[in-house]
Design a protein around this motif. Structure first.
Motif: not given
Lengths: 132, 114
Positions: A23-38
């Motif tokens: 879901v985060a990747a589909s919104v265009g999150f950066s790798p850092v943002e993805i890892t933080e949320l995950v």
């Protein structure tokens, strides 16, 4: 449209991480943002399993963010202010779950009705992370 | 899913894959404790370069593995923590101060050969 994951076993934590990552990747999150949320989702999913025993997590893509709603039907948290302190743990963790997840996201709310046998008891967590 | 452990020289090398469950980390901790004596290992390298999340449970397992190794007479080194994983660990409040870390497998082999 929300993606929904039921949390019953430790492999569901893996599934919750995978689902929110997509879901985060589909919104265009950066790798850092993805890892933080995950990472935040992983902590909350484990809290559900350890304290609530059973719960549900929902991940919703927003125009520039991701909203996470988690709920369990566990005993609830007697004192949320105490549970939000670093190092506080009633379980087997490091006591970083709630405060850590708060630091990793932009909006964080936890509500809890404590007491077994009370209708509607349990803990709800709502988190939103925005794309920078 | 079981995490495979390779033996090289007197070292045990475990590469953790992307989607690690809590159970597989617990088994890894137990496997490594037993493998130390079977292979008379003096060092353990845990490679997490494929891992995109190290949450509090995974960090606690890494710390437990390092402690257990030390008590069993071996040195454990964690390698390959990715930059975004490192940022998230800091935000989460994880310290891992008691665990030796190095950039990659090559550096860890050099350090263990001493």
């Amino acid at each position: 449209m929300a993606e929904r994951v039921t949390i019953d076993t430790d492999s569901d934590i893996v599934l919750a991480r995978k689902t929110v990552k997509a879901v985060a990747a589909s919104v265009g999150f950066s790798p850092v943002e993805i890892t933080e949320l995950v990472t935040a989702v992983s902590e909350i999913a484990r809290n559900i399993l350890v304290y609530g025993g059973h719960g549900v997590m929902e991940f919703t893509a927003l125009p520039r963010g991701v909203e996470v709603n988690a709920s369990d039907t566990g005993p609830g948290i007697p004192d949320i202010d105490v549970a939000m302190q670093d190092g506080w743990s009633s379980g087997t963790g490091l006591g970083l779950g709630l405060p850590g997840a708060k630091r990793l996201t932009d909006e964080f709310e936890v509500t809890s009705t404590s007491g077994h046998g009370t209708p509607g008891h349990g803990t709800k967590v709502r988190m939103v992370k925005w794309k920078r | 899913m079981k995490i495979p452990v390779l033996v090289q020289e007197s070292f045990l090398i475990a590469s953790i894959q992307e989607d690690l469950s809590d159970d597989s980390l617990l088994s890894l901790r137990d496997d490594l404790a037993n493998l130390i004596s079977r292979h008379r290992a003096t060092g353990i390298i845990i490679d997490v370069s494929a891992v995109d999340v190290l949450d509090s449970f995974a960090s606690r397992m890494l710390r437990d593995i390092a402690y257990t190794a030390r008590l069993r007479g071996a040195r454990a080194i964690v390698v390959g923590i990715q930059p975004e994983v490192a940022y998230s660990m800091i935000m989460l409040g994880l310290k891992l101060t008691e665990v030796d870390t190095l950039l990659d497998l090559e550096e860890a082999l050099v350090a263990l050969r001493g």
